[in-house]
Scaffold this motif. Structure first.
Motif, PDB file in Angstrom:
ATOM      1  N   ASP A   1      -9.418   4.520  13.535  1.00  0.00           N
ATOM      2  CA  ASP A   1      -8.118   4.881  13.335  1.00  0.00           C
ATOM      3  C   ASP A   1      -7.486   3.555  13.123  1.00  0.00           C
ATOM      4  O   ASP A   1      -7.385   2.751  14.153  1.00  0.00           O
TER       5      ASP A   1
ATOM      6  N   ARG B   1      -4.176   2.753  13.127  1.00  0.00           N
ATOM      7  CA  ARG B   1      -3.285   2.363  13.896  1.00  0.00           C
ATOM      8  C   ARG B   1      -3.589   2.210  15.388  1.00  0.00           C
ATOM      9  O   ARG B   1      -3.049   1.569  16.103  1.00  0.00           O
TER      10      ARG B   1
ATOM     11  N   ARG C   1      -4.518  -1.384  15.272  1.00  0.00           N
ATOM     12  CA  ARG C   1      -3.475  -1.977  15.576  1.00  0.00           C
ATOM     13  C   ARG C   1      -2.769  -2.261  16.879  1.00  0.00           C
ATOM     14  O   ARG C   1      -2.394  -3.542  17.344  1.00  0.00           O
ATOM     15  N   LEU C   2      -3.118  -1.107  17.603  1.00  0.00           N
ATOM     16  CA  LEU C   2      -2.319  -1.197  18.998  1.00  0.00           C
ATOM     17  C   LEU C   2      -3.345  -1.896  19.695  1.00  0.00           C
ATOM     18  O   LEU C   2      -2.909  -2.538  20.812  1.00  0.00           O
TER      19      LEU C   2
ATOM     20  N   GLU D   1       5.920   9.348  11.534  1.00  0.00           N
ATOM     21  CA  GLU D   1       4.554   9.287  10.977  1.00  0.00           C
ATOM     22  C   GLU D   1       4.719   9.014   9.378  1.00  0.00           C
ATOM     23  O   GLU D   1       5.478   9.914   8.739  1.00  0.00           O
TER      24      GLU D   1
ATOM     25  N   SER E   1      -2.742  -0.187   4.422  1.00  0.00           N
ATOM     26  CA  SER E   1      -3.368   0.369   5.792  1.00  0.00           C
ATOM     27  C   SER E   1      -2.221   0.398   6.756  1.00  0.00           C
ATOM     28  O   SER E   1      -1.495  -0.616   6.961  1.00  0.00           O
ATOM     29  N   PRO E   2      -2.203   1.234   7.489  1.00  0.00           N
ATOM     30  CA  PRO E   2      -1.246   1.530   8.783  1.00  0.00           C
ATOM     31  C   PRO E   2      -1.532   0.151   9.676  1.00  0.00           C
ATOM     32  O   PRO E   2      -0.932  -0.132  10.371  1.00  0.00           O
ATOM     33  N   TYR E   3      -2.921  -0.283   9.487  1.00  0.00           N
ATOM     34  CA  TYR E   3      -3.402  -1.634  10.371  1.00  0.00           C
ATOM     35  C   TYR E   3      -2.317  -2.694   9.924  1.00  0.00           C
ATOM     36  O   TYR E   3      -1.878  -3.643  10.784  1.00  0.00           O
TER      37      TYR E   3
ATOM     38  N   ASP F   1       0.652  -2.389   8.335  1.00  0.00           N
ATOM     39  CA  ASP F   1       1.987  -2.065   8.040  1.00  0.00           C
ATOM     40  C   ASP F   1       2.583  -2.393   9.440  1.00  0.00           C
ATOM     41  O   ASP F   1       2.529  -1.745  10.417  1.00  0.00           O
ATOM     42  N   THR F   2       3.443  -3.294   9.407  1.00  0.00           N
ATOM     43  CA  THR F   2       4.193  -3.871  10.488  1.00  0.00           C
ATOM     44  C   THR F   2       5.877  -3.575  10.530  1.00  0.00           C
ATOM     45  O   THR F   2       6.601  -4.157  10.984  1.00  0.00           O
TER      46      THR F   2
ATOM     47  N   GLN G   1       7.229  -0.861  10.878  1.00  0.00           N
ATOM     48  CA  GLN G   1       7.658   0.281  11.909  1.00  0.00           C
ATOM     49  C   GLN G   1       7.066  -0.059  13.332  1.00  0.00           C
ATOM     50  O   GLN G   1       6.287   0.829  13.902  1.00  0.00           O
TER      51      GLN G   1
ATOM     52  N   SER H   1       3.731  -0.133  19.069  1.00  0.00           N
ATOM     53  CA  SER H   1       3.197  -1.738  19.341  1.00  0.00           C
ATOM     54  C   SER H   1       3.835  -2.391  20.315  1.00  0.00           C
ATOM     55  O   SER H   1       3.463  -3.181  20.862  1.00  0.00           O
TER      56      SER H   1
END
Length: 875
Positions: free
Chosen positions: A103, A105, A108-109, A337, A414-416, A418-419, A421, A425
């Motif tokens: 995932d 996201r 990224r977390l 989301e 990618s959500p990875y 995407d900073t 939002q 994080s």
């Protein structure tokens, strides 16, 4: 709580079956010999002479790890699925593992935690000379795997640890960060709680976790669902939506969050048409049933307290048919989301979200991944290969091409990467800094940092310091209350179309729980509603009741379903949706709309009314007529007809009639204390004076007839003096009655509020009713007596017999006052006064016309009859 307890039991069972964390203490032969009395040679057969603590079975490998002076554990999902195996109980169960794709996201977390720890390690102010390490485990959204990881964080990863006799100190983790799901955090907290290891979650929002009796070691940097429920309820109430539908995830997050929301909504006067729970793994028939309930509902607003995956399944079902226009109100779990706005029928959705932030340097950290660094991590390798659809190693190569080293993360959508939002994080970022500050404060009390030494630190010391942390980082304040919760702050997010026509979340306001009541909720930007509307949609069971009506609940329906009933007579409601009508004060009356009270109009017989003008004109005309008659009599006072009718009593009668006509004027105008006393006493005395004069004239006629009989000396006993005394005596009695009436209980002005509900009658109360009827009765007694005497004298054989005229006048007088009584009693308001004036005028005109009109006619138009010879001539 039932779900979490079941998962906890399952996890413990699996952990025991795996035998990964069972510590076996093999005592020395000497110890065994001492305890059971065996020879050392025999004891040696049972155990080695050295004492060790070992792990039975294998252990999970952390997804990411780094050594340090103090370790921080991490348990949060990077994968979404767990590999399930059917255990046959004949072999040792396999280690639970994750499957599926990474995932972005979640990754990224994970990187946000690593970024924060590296930033702290490079700091010269926070923990100088101390290096923080980490061990991050991927539970793949599985409760058993999450608990397995928590136990492993407690025990450590070495197969043999602590060669001494004491195995109580195993793992060296100071705190744990995780998990995203509330149910998983409950399970982890129950494992780490007995060891005083704090658990700090960046995303578990269930209000139940604030219960310090069950979860004493739990902290979070995200606001509790209790605050979120309060914010959502105030949001719904702010827009006037009192009739809503509710859907929720059938999980601890959804069930507890919706329960908190419904509790606040009930206090805010919001009614729920339906409340449905579902889960993404439910059969399609149940998801379809929930979707059909939404389609058939009359409420236009749907509040969704769901996880992202659950809502996505529901929206897919709703999209199968033309979806109904519904205004969606969302919880923080899904409102931001980025995938959900693709369901265009949800455009205009509004909800609360975690505050968006910017973490300096974080984006560069995310993009700073080289192929060599990626190859060193199985998770990064999996992510890289999925993102660029290539293979980093020949062994993993299937149909994919080999990565050529030119792959660039900056070009990856990618959500990875995407900073824009950064919400959760930032919660992770704050959680790591909160733990670092707690470790810093615990160490600062024990060591001088200039020595650059590390001390042995217990997790319970970090737990104690974590309760008291209070700092600001990256512009955000971090602290925890007694329940381990932060100060609640939410953004209000609205799904709006951008310039490209795509739907994206836009911040339109804020909710700050630290502000006073009434100031917590504010909107500072235009909102787009369902179907692109600009007007706030209406969602009520019944339209608002306007002022002047009240709400009456519909039988068998919620309190928001009601009918609007007009307020009853004399009552008002001056606000919308009033539950009751309130009566106006006694001197007030509702307006036509029954939404305000105004002073009742005061009614009395005023001089500017047509009726009053007519009565006053007639009254003055009567007085003038009496005066004109007196002038005529005075001018012809020497004529036989004037002299024959007792000129002295005639002038006194005309004077009293003038007063009778004028006293009716005292009944017109606003009553006052003096006017009330004057009008009744003047009426009583003047009429008695008038009747006394008529009575005197009647007696004179009778006495005069008897005086013509030979030998009669009747006139000697009723001469002028006796006549005057008779009039004075009868009048004096009435004066005495009036004085007693005025002394005991005089008439007084009063506001009559009972005759008419809508107006006030200003009138004179009688005071003593006995006094009033005594005055009236005395007048009636004299009138009857006079009438009887006049009847007896009506046939006396004179050519001009005054007794006939007196009989007619008394007949009219008595008829007027007999009819006056029922008319007076039954006449309402000012007409009571008008009836009394009419009676006075009618009886006065009856007297003056019957007694004086014939005489004036002879005096003026038939002077030949005004002779003594004519008067003495008998018929």
């Amino acid at each position: 709580m039932g779900v979490s307890a079941l998962c906890l039991g399952l996890a413990l069972a699996l952990s025991l079956l795996n035998l990964n964390m069972v510590v076996v203490l093999v005592e020395s032969a000497n110890s065994l010999e001492k305890s059971v009395g065996l020879p050392s040679s025999d004891a040696g057969l049972m155990a080695t002479r050295s004492s060790v603590c070992t792990l039975q079975g294998g252990a999970h490998t952390p997804a990411f790890s780094e050594d340090g002076d103090y370790l921080i554990g991490g348990v949060y999902s990077i994968h979404h699925y767990m590999h399930t195996v059917d255990n046959n109980y004949n072999t040792v169960p396999q280690i639970l593992s994750c499957i599926g794709s990474v995932d972005p996201r979640g990754l990224r977390l994970t990187r946000a935690m690593i970024f924060a720890i590296e930033e702290i390690n490079n700091s010269t102010e926070l923990l100088p000379g101390v290096k923080l390490g980490y061990q991050i485990y991927d539970p793949c959204t599985s409760i058993p795997v999450a608990m397995h990881a928590a136990i492993q964080l407690l025990n450590g990863n070495d197969s043999v640890f602590n060669s001494g006799d004491n195995c109580s100190h195993s793992g060296v983790v100071m705190a744990v960060v995780g998990e995203f799901g509330s149910t998983a955090s409950m399970s982890i907290s129950r494992v780490t709680g007995p060891f005083n290891i704090p658990l700090v979650s960046p995303y578990s929002t269930c209000a139940c976790l604030s219960d310090k009796k069950q979860y004493p070691n739990f902290f979070r940097t995200i606001p509790s669902d209790q605050f979120q429920a309060d914010a959502l309820a105030k949001l719904v109430k702010h827009f006037g939506w009192t009739w809503i539908g509710a859907v929720r995830s059938d999980s601890d997050y959804g069930n507890n969050g919706m329960a908190a929301f419904l509790d606040v909504a009930l206090r805010e006067g919001i009614c729920v048409e339906y409340s449905e729970a579902f889960y993404r793994t439910n059969p399609r028939s149940k998801i379809k049933r929930v979707a059909d309930i939404i389609r058939r509902s009359t409420s236009k607003v749907v509040v969704a307290f769901t996880a992202i995956g659950d809502l996505k399944i529901l929206l897919e079902e709703l999209a199968q048919e033309p979806p109904p226009p519904r205004q969606w109100v969302g919880s923080e779990a899904w409102i931001t989301e980025p995938q959900l706005p693709s369901y265009t029928f949800c455009a205009g959705a509004i909800g609360v979200a975690i505050q968006r932030s910017v973490i300096p340097g974080f984006r560069d950290f995310l993009l700073d991944l080289s192929p060599s660094e990626v190859r060193g991590s199985s998770v990064l390798t999996e992510f890289w290969e999925d993102a660029f659809n290539c293979s980093l190693t020949e062994s993993n190569r299937t149909s994919k091409r080999m990565c050529n080293g030119q792959e660039d993360l900056t070009t990856l959508q990618s959500p990875y990467t995407d900073t824009s939002q950064l919400r959760i994080s930032n919660m992770m970022y704050k959680a790591i800094y909160a733990i670092a500050h707690a470790i810093h404060n615990a160490l600062f009390q024990k060591v001088n940092f200039t020595l650059l030494q590390t001390q042995r630190l217990e997790s319970k010391e970090v737990f104690t310091e974590l309760k008291q942390v209070n700092f600001s980082q990256n512009g955000y304040h971090v602290s925890f209350d007694a329940n381990g919760d932060p100060v609640a702050f939410f953004e209000l997010v609205n799904w709006q179309k951008n310039e490209r026509g795509a739907i994206e979340p836009v911040t339109v306001g804020f909710y700050d729980a630290s502000l006073p009541e009434g100031q917590k909720f504010r909107i500072n930007r235009k909102i787009t509603w369902v179907e692109g509307g600009t007007q706030v949609p209406v969602s009520v069971c019944s339209e608002s009741c306007p002022p002047g009506t009240r709400k009456v609940l519909q039988k068998g329906k919620p309190i928001c379903c009601y009918d609007c009933i007009p307020c009853p007579e004399g009552e008002i409601s001056n606000m919308t949706d009033s539950p009751d009508c309130s009566p106006c004060p006694r001197e007030f009356w509702p307006n036509a709309k029954r939404d305000a009270c105004f002073h009742k109009p005061v009614e009395f017989l005023s001089f500017d009314e047509v009726l009053s003008i007519i009565l006053a004109t007639v009254s003055i005309s009567g007085a003038c007529l009496a005066i004109i008659t007196a002038v005529i009599f005075l001018h012809h006072r020497t004529t036989p007809i004037v002299r024959a009718n007792n000129s002295e009593l005639s002038f006194l009668l005309l004077f009293s009639l003038t007063l009778c006509f004028l006293c009716s004027l005292t009944f017109i105008g606003a009553p006052s204390e003096w006017s009330c006393m004057l009008r009744h006493t003047a009426f009583g005395i003047t009429f008695v004076l008038c009747i006394s004069c008529v009575l005197g004239k009647t007696i004179v006629v009778l006495m005069a007839f008897k005086a013509t009989i030979p030998g009669s000396n009747a006139m000697k006993w009723f001469g002028p003096t006796q006549q005057r005394m008779t009039v004075v005596s009868f009048t004096f009695i009435q004066v005495i009655i009036c004085i007693i009436w005025l002394v005991v209980s005089p008439p007084f002005p009063v506001k009559n509020l009972t005759t008419y509900k809508e107006k006030i009658i200003l009138e004179c109360a009688l005071g003593s009713a006995v006094g009033f009827w005594a005055v009236l009765g005395y007048i009636g007694l004299l009138a009857v007596f006079c009438f009887v005497l006049a009847v007896l004298a009506r046939k006396l054989p004179d050519n001009f017999n005054e007794a006939k005229m007196i009989t007619f006048s008394m007949l009219i007088f008595c008829a007027v006052w007999i009819t006056f009584i029922p008319a007076y009693v039954s006449s309402p308001g000012k007409f009571t006064v008008a009836v009394e004036i009419f009676a006075i005028l009618a009886s006065s005109f009856g007297l003056i016309l019957c007694i004086f009109a014939p005489k004036c006619f002879i005096i003026l138009f038939q002077p030949e009859k005004n002779t003594k010879k004519y008067l003495m001539n008998k018929s």
